[in-house]
Motif scaffolding. Structure first.
Motif, PDB file in Angstrom:
ATOM      1  N   LEU A 103      11.359 -26.306  -9.067  1.00  0.00           N
ATOM      2  CA  LEU A 103      12.688 -26.907  -8.963  1.00  0.00           C
ATOM      3  C   LEU A 103      12.965 -27.800 -10.167  1.00  0.00           C
ATOM      4  O   LEU A 103      14.064 -27.773 -10.744  1.00  0.00           O
ATOM      5  N   THR A 104      11.962 -28.573 -10.567  1.00  0.00           N
ATOM      6  CA  THR A 104      12.125 -29.474 -11.705  1.00  0.00           C
ATOM      7  C   THR A 104      12.371 -28.688 -12.988  1.00  0.00           C
ATOM      8  O   THR A 104      13.263 -29.024 -13.788  1.00  0.00           O
ATOM      9  N   GLU A 105      11.598 -27.630 -13.201  1.00  0.00           N
ATOM     10  CA  GLU A 105      11.807 -26.788 -14.386  1.00  0.00           C
ATOM     11  C   GLU A 105      13.188 -26.132 -14.339  1.00  0.00           C
ATOM     12  O   GLU A 105      13.873 -26.016 -15.363  1.00  0.00           O
ATOM     13  N   PHE A 106      13.615 -25.724 -13.153  1.00  0.00           N
ATOM     14  CA  PHE A 106      14.947 -25.108 -13.022  1.00  0.00           C
ATOM     15  C   PHE A 106      16.028 -26.104 -13.416  1.00  0.00           C
ATOM     16  O   PHE A 106      16.974 -25.752 -14.128  1.00  0.00           O
ATOM     17  N   ARG A 107      15.891 -27.352 -12.947  1.00  0.00           N
ATOM     18  CA  ARG A 107      16.903 -28.362 -13.263  1.00  0.00           C
ATOM     19  C   ARG A 107      16.974 -28.642 -14.759  1.00  0.00           C
ATOM     20  O   ARG A 107      17.995 -29.077 -15.265  1.00  0.00           O
ATOM     21  N   MET A 108      15.860 -28.387 -15.481  1.00  0.00           N
ATOM     22  CA  MET A 108      15.863 -28.565 -16.936  1.00  0.00           C
ATOM     23  C   MET A 108      16.220 -27.263 -17.655  1.00  0.00           C
ATOM     24  O   MET A 108      16.131 -27.183 -18.879  1.00  0.00           O
ATOM     25  N   GLU A 109      16.611 -26.240 -16.862  1.00  0.00           N
ATOM     26  CA  GLU A 109      16.999 -24.928 -17.375  1.00  0.00           C
ATOM     27  C   GLU A 109      15.849 -24.211 -18.083  1.00  0.00           C
ATOM     28  O   GLU A 109      16.069 -23.355 -18.941  1.00  0.00           O
ATOM     29  N   ASN A 110      14.621 -24.545 -17.693  1.00  0.00           N
ATOM     30  CA  ASN A 110      13.436 -23.814 -18.167  1.00  0.00           C
ATOM     31  C   ASN A 110      13.157 -22.702 -17.154  1.00  0.00           C
ATOM     32  O   ASN A 110      12.251 -22.793 -16.318  1.00  0.00           O
ATOM     33  N   TYR A 111      13.944 -21.655 -17.201  1.00  0.00           N
ATOM     34  CA  TYR A 111      13.934 -20.662 -16.134  1.00  0.00           C
ATOM     35  C   TYR A 111      12.646 -19.849 -16.082  1.00  0.00           C
ATOM     36  O   TYR A 111      12.186 -19.481 -14.998  1.00  0.00           O
ATOM     37  N   GLU A 112      12.037 -19.565 -17.215  1.00  0.00           N
ATOM     38  CA  GLU A 112      10.756 -18.845 -17.217  1.00  0.00           C
ATOM     39  C   GLU A 112       9.698 -19.667 -16.487  1.00  0.00           C
ATOM     40  O   GLU A 112       8.950 -19.145 -15.655  1.00  0.00           O
ATOM     41  N   ALA A 113       9.615 -20.962 -16.838  1.00  0.00           N
ATOM     42  CA  ALA A 113       8.636 -21.833 -16.193  1.00  0.00           C
ATOM     43  C   ALA A 113       8.942 -21.984 -14.702  1.00  0.00           C
ATOM     44  O   ALA A 113       8.019 -22.066 -13.875  1.00  0.00           O
ATOM     45  N   ALA A 114      10.226 -22.022 -14.355  1.00  0.00           N
ATOM     46  CA  ALA A 114      10.604 -22.125 -12.945  1.00  0.00           C
ATOM     47  C   ALA A 114      10.132 -20.908 -12.167  1.00  0.00           C
ATOM     48  O   ALA A 114       9.581 -21.030 -11.069  1.00  0.00           O
ATOM     49  N   VAL A 115      10.342 -19.731 -12.729  1.00  0.00           N
ATOM     50  CA  VAL A 115       9.902 -18.493 -12.069  1.00  0.00           C
ATOM     51  C   VAL A 115       8.388 -18.508 -11.873  1.00  0.00           C
ATOM     52  O   VAL A 115       7.882 -18.181 -10.784  1.00  0.00           O
ATOM     53  N   GLU A 116       7.659 -18.882 -12.891  1.00  0.00           N
ATOM     54  CA  GLU A 116       6.197 -18.899 -12.792  1.00  0.00           C
ATOM     55  C   GLU A 116       5.740 -19.822 -11.667  1.00  0.00           C
ATOM     56  O   GLU A 116       4.855 -19.479 -10.880  1.00  0.00           O
ATOM     57  N   ALA A 117       6.345 -21.015 -11.580  1.00  0.00           N
ATOM     58  CA  ALA A 117       5.928 -21.978 -10.565  1.00  0.00           C
ATOM     59  C   ALA A 117       6.276 -21.506  -9.154  1.00  0.00           C
ATOM     60  O   ALA A 117       5.439 -21.556  -8.246  1.00  0.00           O
ATOM     61  N   VAL A 118       7.525 -21.054  -8.930  1.00  0.00           N
ATOM     62  CA  VAL A 118       7.902 -20.689  -7.560  1.00  0.00           C
ATOM     63  C   VAL A 118       7.232 -19.393  -7.121  1.00  0.00           C
ATOM     64  O   VAL A 118       7.011 -19.180  -5.925  1.00  0.00           O
ATOM     65  N   GLU A 119       6.877 -18.526  -8.057  1.00  0.00           N
ATOM     66  CA  GLU A 119       6.097 -17.344  -7.668  1.00  0.00           C
ATOM     67  C   GLU A 119       4.735 -17.759  -7.138  1.00  0.00           C
ATOM     68  O   GLU A 119       4.236 -17.168  -6.168  1.00  0.00           O
ATOM     69  N   ARG A 120       4.132 -18.783  -7.742  1.00  0.00           N
ATOM     70  CA  ARG A 120       2.865 -19.312  -7.225  1.00  0.00           C
ATOM     71  C   ARG A 120       3.077 -19.955  -5.866  1.00  0.00           C
ATOM     72  O   ARG A 120       2.240 -19.832  -4.963  1.00  0.00           O
ATOM     73  N   SER A 121       4.201 -20.670  -5.713  1.00  0.00           N
ATOM     74  CA  SER A 121       4.514 -21.267  -4.419  1.00  0.00           C
ATOM     75  C   SER A 121       4.630 -20.203  -3.333  1.00  0.00           C
ATOM     76  O   SER A 121       4.099 -20.359  -2.230  1.00  0.00           O
ATOM     77  N   ILE A 122       5.310 -19.120  -3.651  1.00  0.00           N
ATOM     78  CA  ILE A 122       5.531 -18.054  -2.662  1.00  0.00           C
ATOM     79  C   ILE A 122       4.220 -17.338  -2.326  1.00  0.00           C
ATOM     80  O   ILE A 122       3.996 -16.937  -1.178  1.00  0.00           O
ATOM     81  N   ARG A 123       3.322 -17.201  -3.311  1.00  0.00           N
ATOM     82  CA  ARG A 123       2.019 -16.604  -3.011  1.00  0.00           C
ATOM     83  C   ARG A 123       1.244 -17.480  -2.028  1.00  0.00           C
ATOM     84  O   ARG A 123       0.542 -16.967  -1.147  1.00  0.00           O
ATOM     85  N   LEU A 124       1.370 -18.791  -2.175  1.00  0.00           N
ATOM     86  CA  LEU A 124       0.674 -19.710  -1.267  1.00  0.00           C
ATOM     87  C   LEU A 124       1.365 -19.803   0.086  1.00  0.00           C
ATOM     88  O   LEU A 124       0.715 -20.026   1.110  1.00  0.00           O
ATOM     89  N   ASN A 125       2.679 -19.676   0.091  1.00  0.00           N
ATOM     90  CA  ASN A 125       3.451 -19.784   1.327  1.00  0.00           C
ATOM     91  C   ASN A 125       4.587 -18.772   1.305  1.00  0.00           C
ATOM     92  O   ASN A 125       5.701 -19.084   0.873  1.00  0.00           O
TER      93      ASN A 125
END
Length: 362
Positions: free
Chosen positions: A147-169
């Protein structure tokens, strides 16, 4: 960090309180569960309104605050954040960090609050600290990072982080929406559409509807850290690029799922209908075989929660509840694919931008 598991956890904290009424962390944990139910709008999983969830969180918090713990400050911070007083929320989490500087959750919540307050660059060091303190971090930490990366418009980093989140949950609806919006901005339409489809399946299974720009509660609530039009627009635009429609009241979804007047008569006449909207308020309609009846809850909000002598009419494509020829509530009635009778969301009656899910209960 799912609504189902939060509900399952609560009886254990209540039992802990019964076993030891002086155990402060048990009160703090019960307060945190209700604060989550309030913040993420999961309250309806306990059959309560959002107001009731907040009241219970405050009640447990008053007991928890007699025993100073980081968890009590975390719960107070999350509850404050849900109502947008960022200074109060930040102060509570700072107190939590001062009490227990090794508690990773305090730093994750600090990052969430800072991002929500429009200060994502300041949030990054805090969420990085949370991850360093807990190498076996929960999905929530990756969601906050995304979410933080998304708010900074770092969309690649946002995708990487939330994909890890979704793998965990895999049950994390908020991460799926961030993934959809970030993928939309990156031009990855197929990945964005897949994330939207997974979100829709979860939402309907939990008693809601498929997502639209107009009716999606997370777009205007703290879980996605957005509050002003300017804050929301990157999310809205990302979801548009992911194929999310502006509204479900027109387009392919409506044409595929709209009920005819005869189907509505069969569904309504001689039956009782019931459902909940996202704030947890129950709405009911008891309609006679002749098409007259009583509305209560949200369906009767224009008359203080109850309307008797209501007549059903069918002008054009709409279904209207008419009271004394003066008050009219009109909207389309659609099937809600995947909806369940147990969740009372097999059908949706749209009035303006409000989606009233319901099922036939009698």
């Amino acid at each position: 960090m799912t609504p189902e598991d939060s509900v399952k956890a609560l009886p254990y904290f209540e039992e802990a309180i019964a076993l030891d009424p002086a155990y402060g962390r048990a009160y703090a944990a019960a307060a945190m569960v209700h604060a989550r139910l309030y913040h993420w709008r999961w309250h309806y999983h306990l059959g309560m309104t959002r107001f009731e969830a907040r009241a219970k969180a405050s009640k447990y918090l008053r007991s928890a605050q007699r025993h100073n713990t980081a968890l009590a400050h975390q719960a107070a911070g999350l509850l404050a954040e849900a109502d947008w007083p960022h200074p109060e929320a930040l102060a509570e989490v700072k107190e939590a960090i001062a009490l227990e500087p090794g508690d990773s959750w305090s730093y994750a919540l600090m990052a969430l609050i800072l991002t929500s307050a429009g200060r994502p660059a300041e949030a990054i060091p805090h969420i990085r600290t949370a991850i360093r303190l807990d190498p076996h971090y929960p999905a929530f930490f990756m969601y906050v990072l995304g979410l933080t990366e998304f708010r900074m418009e770092n969309y690649e980093a946002a995708v990487e982080a939330v994909e890890r989140s979704i793998r965990l949950n895999p049950e994390d609806e908020s991460s799926l929406l961030v993934l959809a919006a970030a993928s939309g901005h990156l031009g990855r339409r197929s990945e964005a559409e897949a994330a939207v489809a997974r979100f829709n399946a979860l939402s309907v299974r939990r008693g809601g509807t498929v997502v639209s720009i107009a009716t999606c509660p997370p777009l205007t609530s703290p879980p996605l850290g957005v509050k002003t039009h300017e804050d929301r627009e990157p999310l809205r635009e990302g979801l548009r690029l992911a194929g999310v429609p502006e509204s479900l009241m027109n387009g392919e979804f409506t044409s595929r799922n709209r009920l005819t007047a005869e189907e509505v008569r069969s569904l309504f006449f001689g039956h009782r209908l019931r459902g909940r909207i996202f704030d947890g308020e129950v709405h009911e309609a008891a309609i006679s075989a002749e098409g007259e009846g009583t509305l209560s809850g949200g369906w009767a909000s224009i008359r203080g929660g109850r309307m008797t002598g209501v007549e059903m009419r069918f002008p054009g494509d709409e279904v209207c509840f008419v009271w004394l020829d003066t008050a009219r509530l009109c909207g389309l009635v659609l099937r809600n694919p995947g909806g369940l009778n147990a969740k009372e969301n097999e059908f949706v009656w749209y009035h303006g931008d409000i989606a009233f899910t319901f099922s036939q209960v009698q």
